[in-house]
Scaffold this active site. Structure first.
Site, PDB file in Angstrom:
ATOM      1  N   HIS A  47       0.819  -1.219   0.000  1.00 53.83           N
ATOM      2  CA  HIS A  47       0.000   0.000   0.000  1.00 53.83           C
ATOM      3  C   HIS A  47       0.847   1.261   0.000  1.00 53.83           C
ATOM      4  CE1 HIS A  47      -3.659  -2.339   1.826  1.00 53.83           C
ATOM      5  NE2 HIS A  47      -3.455  -2.593   0.556  1.00 53.83           N
ATOM      6  N   CYS A  54       4.785  12.143  -7.912  1.00 54.15           N
ATOM      7  CA  CYS A  54       4.234  13.258  -8.695  1.00 54.15           C
ATOM      8  C   CYS A  54       2.988  12.772  -9.433  1.00 54.15           C
ATOM      9  CB  CYS A  54       5.269  13.762  -9.716  1.00 54.15           C
ATOM     10  SG  CYS A  54       4.604  15.025 -10.811  1.00 54.15           S
ATOM     11  N   ASN A  91      -3.819 -12.396  15.719  1.00 54.05           N
ATOM     12  CA  ASN A  91      -4.540 -11.137  15.761  1.00 54.05           C
ATOM     13  C   ASN A  91      -5.088 -10.931  17.161  1.00 54.05           C
ATOM     14  OD1 ASN A  91      -5.221  -9.001  13.839  1.00 54.05           O
ATOM     15  ND2 ASN A  91      -7.359  -9.480  14.334  1.00 54.05           N
TER      16      ASN A  91
HETATM   17  C1  BV8 Z   1      -7.785  -2.516  -5.620  1.00 60.36           C
HETATM   18  C2  BV8 Z   1      -3.962   3.668   2.373  1.00 60.36           C
HETATM   19  C3  BV8 Z   1      -7.910  -3.330  -7.862  1.00 60.36           C
HETATM   20  C4  BV8 Z   1      -2.696   3.636   3.093  1.00 60.36           C
HETATM   21  C5  BV8 Z   1      -5.353   1.759   2.316  1.00 60.36           C
HETATM   22  C6  BV8 Z   1     -14.927  -0.068  -5.157  1.00 60.36           C
HETATM   23  C7  BV8 Z   1     -14.055   0.619  -5.998  1.00 60.36           C
HETATM   24  C8  BV8 Z   1     -12.690   0.316  -6.048  1.00 60.36           C
HETATM   25  C9  BV8 Z   1     -12.183  -0.706  -5.239  1.00 60.36           C
HETATM   26  C10 BV8 Z   1     -13.051  -1.347  -4.388  1.00 60.36           C
HETATM   27  C11 BV8 Z   1     -14.419  -1.065  -4.340  1.00 60.36           C
HETATM   28  N1  BV8 Z   1     -15.007  -1.888  -3.424  1.00 60.36           N
HETATM   29  C12 BV8 Z   1     -14.043  -2.691  -2.883  1.00 60.36           C
HETATM   30  C13 BV8 Z   1     -12.870  -2.385  -3.466  1.00 60.36           C
HETATM   31  C14 BV8 Z   1     -11.595  -2.951  -3.191  1.00 60.36           C
HETATM   32  C15 BV8 Z   1     -10.950  -2.040  -2.154  1.00 60.36           C
HETATM   33  C16 BV8 Z   1     -11.388  -2.519  -0.791  1.00 60.36           C
HETATM   34  O1  BV8 Z   1     -10.883  -3.531  -0.348  1.00 60.36           O
HETATM   35  N2  BV8 Z   1     -12.339  -1.825  -0.137  1.00 60.36           N
HETATM   36  C17 BV8 Z   1     -12.772  -2.295   1.169  1.00 60.36           C
HETATM   37  C18 BV8 Z   1     -13.044  -1.088   2.077  1.00 60.36           C
HETATM   38  C19 BV8 Z   1     -14.002  -3.171   0.949  1.00 60.36           C
HETATM   39  N3  BV8 Z   1      -9.525  -2.194  -2.329  1.00 60.36           N
HETATM   40  C20 BV8 Z   1      -8.860  -1.340  -3.122  1.00 60.36           C
HETATM   41  O2  BV8 Z   1      -9.329  -0.367  -3.650  1.00 60.36           O
HETATM   42  C21 BV8 Z   1      -7.405  -1.723  -3.359  1.00 60.36           C
HETATM   43  N4  BV8 Z   1      -7.141  -1.681  -4.774  1.00 60.36           N
HETATM   44  O3  BV8 Z   1      -8.659  -3.289  -5.282  1.00 60.36           O
HETATM   45  O4  BV8 Z   1      -7.351  -2.389  -6.932  1.00 60.36           O
HETATM   46  C22 BV8 Z   1      -7.096  -4.573  -7.805  1.00 60.36           C
HETATM   47  C23 BV8 Z   1      -7.636  -5.743  -7.249  1.00 60.36           C
HETATM   48  C24 BV8 Z   1      -6.865  -6.900  -7.226  1.00 60.36           C
HETATM   49  C25 BV8 Z   1      -5.583  -6.883  -7.753  1.00 60.36           C
HETATM   50  C26 BV8 Z   1      -5.079  -5.705  -8.286  1.00 60.36           C
HETATM   51  C27 BV8 Z   1      -5.835  -4.536  -8.312  1.00 60.36           C
HETATM   52  C28 BV8 Z   1      -6.482  -0.737  -2.658  1.00 60.36           C
HETATM   53  C29 BV8 Z   1      -6.550  -0.986  -1.162  1.00 60.36           C
HETATM   54  C30 BV8 Z   1      -5.526  -0.089  -0.441  1.00 60.36           C
HETATM   55  C31 BV8 Z   1      -6.238   1.034   0.182  1.00 60.36           C
HETATM   56  N5  BV8 Z   1      -5.318   1.807   1.027  1.00 60.36           N
HETATM   57  N6  BV8 Z   1      -4.807   2.712   3.030  1.00 60.36           N
HETATM   58  C32 BV8 Z   1      -2.877   4.252   4.426  1.00 60.36           C
HETATM   59  O5  BV8 Z   1      -3.449   5.343   4.511  1.00 60.36           O
HETATM   60  O6  BV8 Z   1      -2.397   3.611   5.358  1.00 60.36           O
HETATM   61  S1  BV8 Z   1      -6.131   0.483   3.116  1.00 60.36           S
HETATM   62  C33 BV8 Z   1      -5.943   0.602   4.801  1.00 60.36           C
HETATM   63  O7  BV8 Z   1      -6.578  -0.570   5.332  1.00 60.36           O
HETATM   64  C34 BV8 Z   1      -4.503   0.511   5.255  1.00 60.36           C
HETATM   65  O8  BV8 Z   1      -3.583   0.376   4.215  1.00 60.36           O
HETATM   66  C35 BV8 Z   1      -4.503  -0.759   6.100  1.00 60.36           C
HETATM   67  O9  BV8 Z   1      -3.303  -1.391   6.045  1.00 60.36           O
HETATM   68  C36 BV8 Z   1      -5.555  -1.519   5.428  1.00 60.36           C
HETATM   69  C37 BV8 Z   1      -6.071  -2.744   6.123  1.00 60.36           C
HETATM   70  O10 BV8 Z   1      -6.410  -2.380   7.435  1.00 60.36           O
HETATM   71  P1  BV8 Z   1      -5.714  -3.231   8.609  1.00 60.36           P
HETATM   72  O11 BV8 Z   1      -4.237  -3.130   8.439  1.00 60.36           O
HETATM   73  O12 BV8 Z   1      -6.297  -4.590   8.645  1.00 60.36           O
HETATM   74  O13 BV8 Z   1      -6.119  -2.383   9.873  1.00 60.36           O
HETATM   75  P2  BV8 Z   1      -7.518  -2.461  10.659  1.00 60.36           P
HETATM   76  O14 BV8 Z   1      -7.577  -1.287  11.572  1.00 60.36           O
HETATM   77  O15 BV8 Z   1      -8.624  -2.705   9.685  1.00 60.36           O
HETATM   78  O16 BV8 Z   1      -7.375  -3.799  11.533  1.00 60.36           O
HETATM   79  C38 BV8 Z   1      -6.384  -3.841  12.558  1.00 60.36           C
HETATM   80  C39 BV8 Z   1      -6.427  -5.267  13.094  1.00 60.36           C
HETATM   81  O17 BV8 Z   1      -5.399  -5.390  14.066  1.00 60.36           O
HETATM   82  C40 BV8 Z   1      -7.747  -5.570  13.798  1.00 60.36           C
HETATM   83  O18 BV8 Z   1      -8.191  -6.853  13.368  1.00 60.36           O
HETATM   84  C41 BV8 Z   1      -7.365  -5.623  15.295  1.00 60.36           C
HETATM   85  O19 BV8 Z   1      -8.081  -6.631  15.987  1.00 60.36           O
HETATM   86  C42 BV8 Z   1      -5.903  -6.001  15.218  1.00 60.36           C
HETATM   87  N7  BV8 Z   1      -5.114  -5.486  16.346  1.00 60.36           N
HETATM   88  C43 BV8 Z   1      -5.248  -4.294  17.008  1.00 60.36           C
HETATM   89  N8  BV8 Z   1      -4.298  -4.214  17.967  1.00 60.36           N
HETATM   90  C44 BV8 Z   1      -3.549  -5.355  17.897  1.00 60.36           C
HETATM   91  C45 BV8 Z   1      -4.057  -6.149  16.858  1.00 60.36           C
HETATM   92  N9  BV8 Z   1      -3.531  -7.347  16.547  1.00 60.36           N
HETATM   93  C46 BV8 Z   1      -2.457  -7.765  17.267  1.00 60.36           C
HETATM   94  N10 BV8 Z   1      -1.915  -7.058  18.280  1.00 60.36           N
HETATM   95  C47 BV8 Z   1      -2.437  -5.847  18.614  1.00 60.36           C
HETATM   96  N11 BV8 Z   1      -1.880  -5.145  19.635  1.00 60.36           N
END
Ligand code: BV8
Length: 225
Positions: A106, A114, A198
């Site tokens: 990501h 750019c 997790n």
């Molecule tokens: C793509 C930016 C095509 C970086 C991020 C409509 C239009 C277009 C696309 C879509 C659409 N509908 C769905 C999609 C696909 C979309 C998507 O998935 N949407 C979701 C919301 C449904 N994905 C995309 O658009 C991706 N691109 O699909 O292109 C393609 C497809 C296939 C192959 C090639 C191309 C692009 C996705 C990237 C988006 N950018 N962020 C930033 O700002 O950081 S995503 C964002 O969420 C972050 O990057 C982050 O990494 C990511 C995932 O989140 P998590 O890391 O899991 O974090 P979260 O808070 O959710 O969970 C934390 C976990 O940790 C929890 O489970 C918790 O219990 C646990 N935890 C907490 N504390 C601890 C712990 N575990 C252990 N110890 C602890 N102490």
């Protein structure tokens, strides 16, 4: 190719003080996802997007790797060439813990891009969209981050790595974002064993053979050592 492929998410950096996205008071409760993590949001209000990433870049620089990052770096040293980290995280805590084989699917807070000519360079701590691109001079600087709707980095190599892994480990991710959310299934279909570590069950826990729930800073060193 690596026999152990490790996917990490915001949860591995949580104990380093970096916010997760979807936990209680997570990042998406303070900022609207579509305003700060989509190309449309950047086009509409680049200042807000840079404010969001400047704040996260500052937090990341001030944070330190935790015992989970350090354990993964130890694992890599103990099994040279056998491990690969694919991270959804944009911080550099894996690298600062000593991991070398790290792919940021990501993007990275440390990168600038750019929007006009695709030139990439190392980001200053504080960025503004009016910063001229060092290559084409256009005032179209954005963070080198993969936003929703954009193609993640390393996808071709990731599919190959998943098809060749003996073990796929997921650490600290909610399994809500694609394509990362299918990686456990993809690896399992190619014959890998799968382990989820997790804080609590994720959206994709059903895709794993084995699971350990608790804080990464405890689980990961126990698993590695
Ligand atoms: C793509 C930016 C095509 C970086 C991020 C409509 C239009 C277009 C696309 C879509 C659409 N509908 C769905 C999609 C696909 C979309 C998507 O998935 N949407 C979701 C919301 C449904 N994905 C995309 O658009 C991706 N691109 O699909 O292109 C393609 C497809 C296939 C192959 C090639 C191309 C692009 C996705 C990237 C988006 N950018 N962020 C930033 O700002 O950081 S995503 C964002 O969420 C972050 O990057 C982050 O990494 C990511 C995932 O989140 P998590 O890391 O899991 O974090 P979260 O808070 O959710 O969970 C934390 C976990 O940790 C929890 O489970 C918790 O219990 C646990 N935890 C907490 N504390 C601890 C712990 N575990 C252990 N110890 C602890 N102490």
């Amino acid at each position: 190719m690596a026999s152990i492929v490790i996917l990490t998410g915001a949860g591995i950096s949580a104990e380093s003080g970096l916010g997760t996205f979807r936990d209680k008071d997570g990042l998406w409760t303070k900022y609207e996802l579509k305003k700060v993590a989509t190309p449309e949001g950047f086009a509409r209000n680049p200042r807000l997007v840079h404010e969001f990433y400047n704040a996260r870049r500052k937090n990341a620089v001030e944070a330190s790797p935790n015992a989970a990052h350090e354990a993964l770096a130890r694992l890599e040293r103990e099994m040279p060439g056998e491990t690969l980290i694919i991270t959804q995280n944009v911080d550099d805590l894996h690298e600062r813990a000593g991991s070398k084989a790290v792919w940021h699917m990501h993007g990275q807070l440390a990168g600038a891009l750019c929007a006009a000519c695709d030139h990439r360079w190392t980001a200053p701590l504080v960025m503004s969209h009016t910063d001229p691109c060092p290559s084409c001079g256009a005032p179209s600087t954005r963070p080198d981050i993969v936003w929703f709707g954009e193609m993640p980095y390393h996808m071709e190599d990731i599919w190959v790595a998943l098809s060749e892994a003996a073990l796929f480990v997921s650490i600290g991710t909610s399994g809500t974002v694609y394509p990362a959310a299918t990686f456990a299934q993809d690896a399992a279909q190619a014959g890998a064993e799968t382990l989820e570590m997790n804080l609590e069950p994720s959206d994709v826990s059903r895709d794993f053979d084995m699971a350990r729930f608790g804080p990464a800073s405890e689980l990961v060193p126990q698993w590695v050592d």
